[in-house]
Scaffold this motif. Structure first.
Motif, PDB file in Angstrom:
ATOM      1  N   THR A 152       0.855  -1.179   0.000  1.00 42.91           N
ATOM      2  CA  THR A 152       0.000   0.000   0.000  1.00 42.91           C
ATOM      3  C   THR A 152       0.892   1.229   0.000  1.00 42.91           C
ATOM      4  O   THR A 152       1.803   1.336   0.815  1.00 42.91           O
ATOM      5  CB  THR A 152      -0.903   0.003   1.251  1.00 42.91           C
ATOM      6  OG1 THR A 152      -1.632  -1.206   1.281  1.00 42.91           O
ATOM      7  CG2 THR A 152      -1.866   1.159   1.225  1.00 42.91           C
ATOM      8  N   GLU A 153       0.633   2.137  -0.930  1.00 46.52           N
ATOM      9  CA  GLU A 153       1.463   3.329  -1.065  1.00 46.52           C
ATOM     10  C   GLU A 153       0.617   4.581  -1.223  1.00 46.52           C
ATOM     11  O   GLU A 153      -0.398   4.567  -1.906  1.00 46.52           O
ATOM     12  CB  GLU A 153       2.362   3.215  -2.300  1.00 46.52           C
ATOM     13  CG  GLU A 153       3.444   2.179  -2.201  1.00 46.52           C
ATOM     14  CD  GLU A 153       4.567   2.562  -1.257  1.00 46.52           C
ATOM     15  OE1 GLU A 153       4.825   3.775  -1.092  1.00 46.52           O
ATOM     16  OE2 GLU A 153       5.180   1.654  -0.692  1.00 46.52           O
ATOM     17  N   LEU A 154       1.063   5.658  -0.605  1.00 42.89           N
ATOM     18  CA  LEU A 154       0.495   6.979  -0.804  1.00 42.89           C
ATOM     19  C   LEU A 154       1.286   7.599  -1.952  1.00 42.89           C
ATOM     20  O   LEU A 154       2.491   7.811  -1.830  1.00 42.89           O
ATOM     21  CB  LEU A 154       0.646   7.819   0.469  1.00 42.89           C
ATOM     22  CG  LEU A 154       0.142   9.237   0.431  1.00 42.89           C
ATOM     23  CD1 LEU A 154      -1.380   9.251   0.339  1.00 42.89           C
ATOM     24  CD2 LEU A 154       0.577   9.978   1.676  1.00 42.89           C
ATOM     25  N   CYS A 155       0.644   7.817  -3.107  1.00 45.02           N
ATOM     26  CA  CYS A 155       1.394   8.275  -4.270  1.00 45.02           C
ATOM     27  C   CYS A 155       0.534   9.110  -5.204  1.00 45.02           C
ATOM     28  O   CYS A 155      -0.677   9.219  -5.028  1.00 45.02           O
ATOM     29  CB  CYS A 155       1.995   7.096  -5.024  1.00 45.02           C
ATOM     30  SG  CYS A 155       0.830   5.824  -5.450  1.00 45.02           S
ATOM     31  N   LYS A 156       1.175   9.672  -6.208  1.00 44.72           N
ATOM     32  CA  LYS A 156       0.495  10.513  -7.181  1.00 44.72           C
ATOM     33  C   LYS A 156      -0.526   9.704  -7.972  1.00 44.72           C
ATOM     34  O   LYS A 156      -0.391   8.488  -8.133  1.00 44.72           O
ATOM     35  CB  LYS A 156       1.504  11.130  -8.136  1.00 44.72           C
ATOM     36  CG  LYS A 156       2.454  12.077  -7.463  1.00 44.72           C
ATOM     37  CD  LYS A 156       3.448  12.620  -8.453  1.00 44.72           C
ATOM     38  CE  LYS A 156       4.459  13.510  -7.746  1.00 44.72           C
ATOM     39  NZ  LYS A 156       5.483  13.981  -8.664  1.00 44.72           N
ATOM     40  N   ILE A 157      -1.528  10.376  -8.511  1.00 50.11           N
ATOM     41  CA  ILE A 157      -2.608   9.720  -9.242  1.00 50.11           C
ATOM     42  C   ILE A 157      -2.083   8.916 -10.426  1.00 50.11           C
ATOM     43  O   ILE A 157      -2.529   7.819 -10.674  1.00 50.11           O
ATOM     44  CB  ILE A 157      -3.668  10.754  -9.686  1.00 50.11           C
ATOM     45  CG1 ILE A 157      -4.401  11.274  -8.458  1.00 50.11           C
ATOM     46  CG2 ILE A 157      -4.642  10.160 -10.684  1.00 50.11           C
ATOM     47  CD1 ILE A 157      -5.380  12.385  -8.722  1.00 50.11           C
ATOM     48  N   GLY A 158      -1.108   9.402 -11.146  1.00 49.16           N
ATOM     49  CA  GLY A 158      -0.608   8.708 -12.327  1.00 49.16           C
ATOM     50  C   GLY A 158       0.395   7.596 -12.060  1.00 49.16           C
ATOM     51  O   GLY A 158       0.889   6.972 -12.993  1.00 49.16           O
ATOM     52  N   GLU A 159       0.706   7.309 -10.799  1.00 44.17           N
ATOM     53  CA  GLU A 159       1.706   6.296 -10.457  1.00 44.17           C
ATOM     54  C   GLU A 159       1.294   4.935 -10.997  1.00 44.17           C
ATOM     55  O   GLU A 159       0.185   4.484 -10.786  1.00 44.17           O
ATOM     56  CB  GLU A 159       1.891   6.227  -8.942  1.00 44.17           C
ATOM     57  CG  GLU A 159       2.872   5.183  -8.476  1.00 44.17           C
ATOM     58  CD  GLU A 159       4.297   5.518  -8.842  1.00 44.17           C
ATOM     59  OE1 GLU A 159       4.932   4.708  -9.522  1.00 44.17           O
ATOM     60  OE2 GLU A 159       4.764   6.600  -8.461  1.00 44.17           O
ATOM     61  N   LYS A 160       2.210   4.263 -11.685  1.00 43.17           N
ATOM     62  CA  LYS A 160       1.925   2.941 -12.244  1.00 43.17           C
ATOM     63  C   LYS A 160       2.511   1.813 -11.404  1.00 43.17           C
ATOM     64  O   LYS A 160       2.153   0.663 -11.571  1.00 43.17           O
ATOM     65  CB  LYS A 160       2.448   2.876 -13.668  1.00 43.17           C
ATOM     66  CG  LYS A 160       1.696   3.792 -14.604  1.00 43.17           C
ATOM     67  CD  LYS A 160       2.176   3.574 -16.015  1.00 43.17           C
ATOM     68  CE  LYS A 160       1.512   4.289 -17.063  1.00 43.17           C
ATOM     69  NZ  LYS A 160       0.827   5.308 -17.273  1.00 43.17           N
ATOM     70  N   GLY A 161       3.459   2.105 -10.537  1.00 45.08           N
ATOM     71  CA  GLY A 161       4.031   1.093  -9.665  1.00 45.08           C
ATOM     72  C   GLY A 161       5.301   0.454 -10.183  1.00 45.08           C
ATOM     73  O   GLY A 161       5.861  -0.423  -9.540  1.00 45.08           O
ATOM     74  N   GLU A 162       5.776   0.883 -11.338  1.00 46.15           N
ATOM     75  CA  GLU A 162       6.950   0.262 -11.940  1.00 46.15           C
ATOM     76  C   GLU A 162       8.224   0.474 -11.124  1.00 46.15           C
ATOM     77  O   GLU A 162       9.114  -0.363 -11.153  1.00 46.15           O
ATOM     78  CB  GLU A 162       7.141   0.797 -13.361  1.00 46.15           C
ATOM     79  CG  GLU A 162       5.968   0.432 -14.255  1.00 46.15           C
ATOM     80  CD  GLU A 162       5.887   1.291 -15.499  1.00 46.15           C
ATOM     81  OE1 GLU A 162       6.533   2.359 -15.552  1.00 46.15           O
ATOM     82  OE2 GLU A 162       5.145   0.902 -16.410  1.00 46.15           O
TER      83      GLU A 162
END
Length: 71
Positions: A16-26
């Motif tokens: 689980t990550e708090l991240c930007k909307i466009g984050e893809k996880g790569e």
């Protein structure tokens, strides 16, 4: 920023990550095995609603008290 869940294709773990909307996880790392290349999961969300209805449950407004949420 929203909280997203990312799945690891190697070990099946979920991060689980708090991240930007466009984050893809790569670029994120799995908390379990350290693998990169995580895949974003579609997950549910919680919202606070208005409790209403005839019973003590979480019924819709106008409930007559006969639904499953009342009991």
């Amino acid at each position: 920023m929203p909280i997203y869940e990312f799945g690891c294709p190697s070990c099946g773990g979920v991060t689980t990550e708090l991240c930007k909307i466009g984050e893809k996880g790569e670029q994120l790392r799995c908390e379990g095995c350290g693998n990169t290349g995580l895949i974003k999961h579609i997950s549910g969300f919680a919202s606070l609603g208005i409790r209403g209805g005839a019973g003590s449950g979480n019924c819709s407004p106008g409930c007559s008290g006969n639904c499953a949420g009342c009991h």
